[in-house]
Design an enzyme around this catalytic site. Structure first.
Site, PDB file in Angstrom:
ATOM      1  N   SER A 144       0.848  -1.189   0.000  1.00  0.00           N
ATOM      2  CA  SER A 144       0.000   0.000   0.000  1.00  0.00           C
ATOM      3  C   SER A 144       0.880   1.234   0.000  1.00  0.00           C
ATOM      4  O   SER A 144       2.021   1.202   0.484  1.00  0.00           O
ATOM      5  CB  SER A 144      -0.891   0.004   1.248  1.00  0.00           C
ATOM      6  OG  SER A 144      -1.489   1.280   1.440  1.00  0.00           O
ATOM      7  N   TYR A 157      -1.194   0.201  10.298  1.00  0.00           N
ATOM      8  CA  TYR A 157      -1.284  -0.282   8.921  1.00  0.00           C
ATOM      9  C   TYR A 157      -0.047   0.114   8.120  1.00  0.00           C
ATOM     10  O   TYR A 157       0.522  -0.700   7.396  1.00  0.00           O
ATOM     11  CB  TYR A 157      -2.546   0.276   8.258  1.00  0.00           C
ATOM     12  CG  TYR A 157      -2.814  -0.309   6.896  1.00  0.00           C
ATOM     13  CD1 TYR A 157      -3.242  -1.631   6.752  1.00  0.00           C
ATOM     14  CD2 TYR A 157      -2.647   0.455   5.731  1.00  0.00           C
ATOM     15  CE1 TYR A 157      -3.483  -2.174   5.497  1.00  0.00           C
ATOM     16  CE2 TYR A 157      -2.890  -0.077   4.478  1.00  0.00           C
ATOM     17  CZ  TYR A 157      -3.312  -1.391   4.367  1.00  0.00           C
ATOM     18  OH  TYR A 157      -3.549  -1.924   3.117  1.00  0.00           O
TER      19      TYR A 157
END
Length: 246
Positions: A144, A157
């Site tokens: 990501s 995250y």
């Protein structure tokens, strides 16, 4: 260029929905037999129906990625049945919470790391011996942009995806003298449940459908991929290489 994966065996995690579901479907369309892994049995069964509808085949393996013994057993089961593995797509992941780092509960942080990082490492450990038996092993680890942006409130995250990229680059370096190619992929903003969790006010119709992202990822699973240790981003339905620091 059409990606031909006839006779290839592919593992996809998080295959019951989103990018994992459609990547599994694309692999099956290209001729691969898909070993589809996810927690949700119903989603896997829907995937199996979709794969059969396009003339493909799949083996469904329902388990939770926090079940490390199940991950360890996956490699052995694949070896007993096929003796090798050609493709691994480590797609499954969780967001955790959007919160100041100091406010994140320990159990939330630990779950993000367990699913996104520890399970990925365990998957590598279980499947690496099989991938190196393939004449054309391919490993794709989903990352990501959060790994590089490190935006406020995205601590768990962001840290987990940075760790996943570090694992991918290290593994690529260790296996560079073999046919195995290892890359990371940032799919970009995609119309998924995780995206909706992170951005609840966003109009999903403005985002690419996961099937479009899966179609862009597919060439990385075949002979078209010659580089290893790279990070690719999906933008406007196309793969672009992201230059990492040397």
């Amino acid at each position: 260029m059409t990606t031909d994966l006839k006779g290839r065996i592919a593992v996809v995690t998080g295959a019951s929905r989103g990018i994992g579901y459609f990547t599994a479907l694309e692999l099956a369309k290209a001729g691969a037999h898909v070993v589809a892994c996810a927690r949700t049995v119903g989603g896997l069964e829907e995937l199996d129906d979709a794969i059969k509808a396009v003339g493909g085949s799949a083996t469904l393996v329902p388990f939770d990625l926090t079940d490390m013994k199940a991950i360890d057993g996956l490699g052995g089961a694949i070896y007993e049945r096929w003796g090798k593995l050609d493709i691994m797509v480590a797609n499954a992941g969780v967001l955790g919470v959007i919160s100041p780092i100091g406010h994140v509960e320990a159990k939330v942080f630990e779950k993000v790391m367990a699913v996104n990082v520890t399970a990925t490492w365990r998957l590598i450990r279980s499947l690496d011996p099989l991938l190196t038996r393939s004449d054309q092993g391919r490993a794709i680890l989903l990352s990501s942009s959060a790994a590089h942006k490190c935006a406020p409130f995205w601590g768990p995250y962001s840290a987990s995806k940075a760790a996943v990229e570090a694992l991918a680059r290290t593994w690529a370096g260790e296996s560079q003298r073999t046919p195995l190619r290892v890359v990371s992929v940032d799919p970009g903003g995609t119309r998924t449940a995780m995206r909706a969790q992170a951005f609840p006010g966003e109009d999903p119709a403005t985002l690419p459908h996961p099937s479009e992202v899966a179609a862009a990822i597919l060439p990385l699973c075949g002979p078209e991929l010659t580089e290893t240790g790279r990070l690719y981003v999906v933008r406007e339905k196309k793969l672009k290489e992201y230059r990492l620091p040397e």
